[in-house]
Design a protein around this motif. Structure first.
Motif, short mmCIF file in Angstrom:
data_model
loop_
_atom_site.label_atom_id
_atom_site.label_comp_id
_atom_site.label_asym_id
_atom_site.label_seq_id
_atom_site.Cartn_x
_atom_site.Cartn_y
_atom_site.Cartn_z
N SER A 50 36.00 34.08 36.94
CA SER A 50 36.61 33.84 35.63
C SER A 50 36.14 34.88 34.63
CB SER A 50 36.26 32.44 35.15
OG SER A 50 34.87 32.35 34.90
N ARG A 51 36.81 34.94 33.50
CA ARG A 51 36.35 35.82 32.43
C ARG A 51 34.97 35.38 31.99
NH1 ARG A 51 40.41 34.30 27.43
NH2 ARG A 51 40.04 32.06 27.41
N GLY A 52 34.13 36.35 31.74
CA GLY A 52 32.75 36.05 31.41
C GLY A 52 31.91 35.65 32.62
N HIS A 88 43.97 36.23 32.07
CA HIS A 88 42.91 35.59 31.29
C HIS A 88 42.43 34.31 31.98
CE1 HIS A 88 43.03 38.32 27.95
NE2 HIS A 88 44.33 38.14 27.78
N PHE A 89 43.33 33.66 32.71
CA PHE A 89 43.01 32.37 33.32
C PHE A 89 43.26 32.42 34.82
CE2 PHE A 89 42.36 30.63 29.24
CZ PHE A 89 43.33 31.16 28.41
N ALA A 90 42.74 33.45 35.45
CA ALA A 90 43.03 33.69 36.87
C ALA A 90 42.52 32.58 37.77
CB ALA A 90 42.44 35.02 37.31
N CYS A 91 41.50 31.86 37.36
CA CYS A 91 40.92 30.83 38.21
C CYS A 91 41.59 29.46 38.03
CB CYS A 91 39.42 30.70 37.96
SG CYS A 91 38.45 32.07 38.60
N THR A 92 42.47 29.35 37.06
CA THR A 92 43.06 28.04 36.80
C THR A 92 44.58 28.02 36.86
OG1 THR A 92 42.91 28.47 34.42
CG2 THR A 92 41.10 27.25 35.43
N ASP A 97 32.10 44.68 38.16
CA ASP A 97 31.43 45.88 37.65
C ASP A 97 32.12 46.23 36.34
OD1 ASP A 97 30.46 49.09 39.12
OD2 ASP A 97 30.47 48.40 37.05
N SER A 98 31.57 45.73 35.26
CA SER A 98 32.23 45.89 33.97
C SER A 98 32.32 47.35 33.56
CB SER A 98 31.46 45.10 32.90
OG SER A 98 31.45 43.73 33.20
N ALA A 99 31.28 48.12 33.86
CA ALA A 99 31.27 49.53 33.45
C ALA A 99 32.42 50.30 34.08
CB ALA A 99 29.94 50.15 33.82
N LYS A 100 32.79 49.90 35.28
CA LYS A 100 33.86 50.60 35.99
C LYS A 100 35.19 49.86 35.92
CE LYS A 100 30.77 52.92 39.24
NZ LYS A 100 30.44 53.18 40.66
N SER A 101 35.25 48.79 35.17
CA SER A 101 36.47 47.99 35.04
C SER A 101 37.01 47.64 36.43
CB SER A 101 37.53 48.74 34.23
OG SER A 101 38.59 47.87 33.86
N SER A 102 36.12 47.09 37.23
CA SER A 102 36.47 46.85 38.62
C SER A 102 35.83 45.55 39.09
CB SER A 102 35.97 48.02 39.47
OG SER A 102 36.33 47.85 40.82
N VAL A 103 36.45 44.94 40.07
CA VAL A 103 35.87 43.78 40.75
C VAL A 103 35.84 44.09 42.24
CG1 VAL A 103 36.21 41.36 41.35
CG2 VAL A 103 36.56 42.12 39.00
N ASP A 111 36.18 42.31 31.05
CA ASP A 111 35.35 41.10 30.93
C ASP A 111 36.12 39.93 30.33
OD1 ASP A 111 32.23 42.81 30.05
OD2 ASP A 111 33.29 42.56 31.95
N ASN A 112 37.20 40.23 29.62
CA ASN A 112 38.01 39.17 29.02
C ASN A 112 39.05 38.59 29.96
OD1 ASN A 112 36.73 39.33 26.49
ND2 ASN A 112 37.97 41.10 25.93
N TYR A 113 39.02 39.06 31.20
CA TYR A 113 40.00 38.61 32.19
C TYR A 113 39.31 38.04 33.42
CZ TYR A 113 43.53 41.23 29.61
OH TYR A 113 44.38 41.70 28.65
N GLY A 114 39.98 37.08 34.01
CA GLY A 114 39.56 36.62 35.32
C GLY A 114 40.32 37.38 36.39
N ILE A 115 39.77 37.40 37.58
CA ILE A 115 40.39 38.09 38.71
C ILE A 115 40.42 37.15 39.90
CG2 ILE A 115 40.10 39.93 40.42
CD1 ILE A 115 38.84 40.36 36.88
N GLY A 116 41.57 37.06 40.50
CA GLY A 116 41.71 36.27 41.71
C GLY A 116 42.00 37.17 42.90
#
Length: 126
Positions: free
Chosen positions: A55-57, A103-107, A76-82, A33-38
């Motif tokens: 983005s994170r959050g 942490h800033f994957a979207c920027t 899916d935070s429970a599975k540490s997956s996007v 949850d503290n990371y963004g994913i691109g």
């Protein structure tokens, strides 16, 4: 150190669907949850392109016009997956798909993102 693995690629017909996953192994005490994913993709003979990020959050979710309305990114935070739900696939969606975690994957620029998977192949063909 995070370990990133994409999965879910394969062969689909035009108009079909695929669901990709970006599974991230995080150290104890760390939350995805503290990371963004691109999400990125690269087709033969083309440059790598970003087409979606979360983005994170989950405060910021973006899509390029090429996939807007057809692809949906979800965490899916429970599975540490996007996950990336891809509907109404087109021939031009054929590419190797990668996810990147930062942490800033979207920027940040793609070349500066911290953690990458090895990719999963998506082929859309009649």
């Amino acid at each position: 150190q995070l370990q990133v693995v994409e999965s879910g690629g394969g062969l689909a017909q035009p108009g079909g669907s695929l669901r990709l996953s970006c599974d991230v192994a995080v150290p104890v005490g760390v939350s995805l949850d503290n990371y963004g994913i691109g999400w990125f993709r690269k087709a033969p003979g083309t440059e790598r392109e970003v087409f979606s990020c979360i983005s994170r959050g989950d405060t910021n979710i973006r899509y390029t016009d090429a996939v807007k309305g057809r692809f949906t990114i979800a965490r899916d935070s429970a599975k540490s997956s996007v996950h990336l739900q891809m509907n109404s696939l087109r021939l031009e969606d054929t590419a190797t798909y990668y996810c990147a975690v930062d942490h800033f994957a979207c920027t940040k620029a793609a070349g500066t993102l911290s953690y990458w998977g090895r990719g999963t192949q998506v082929t859309v063909s009649d």
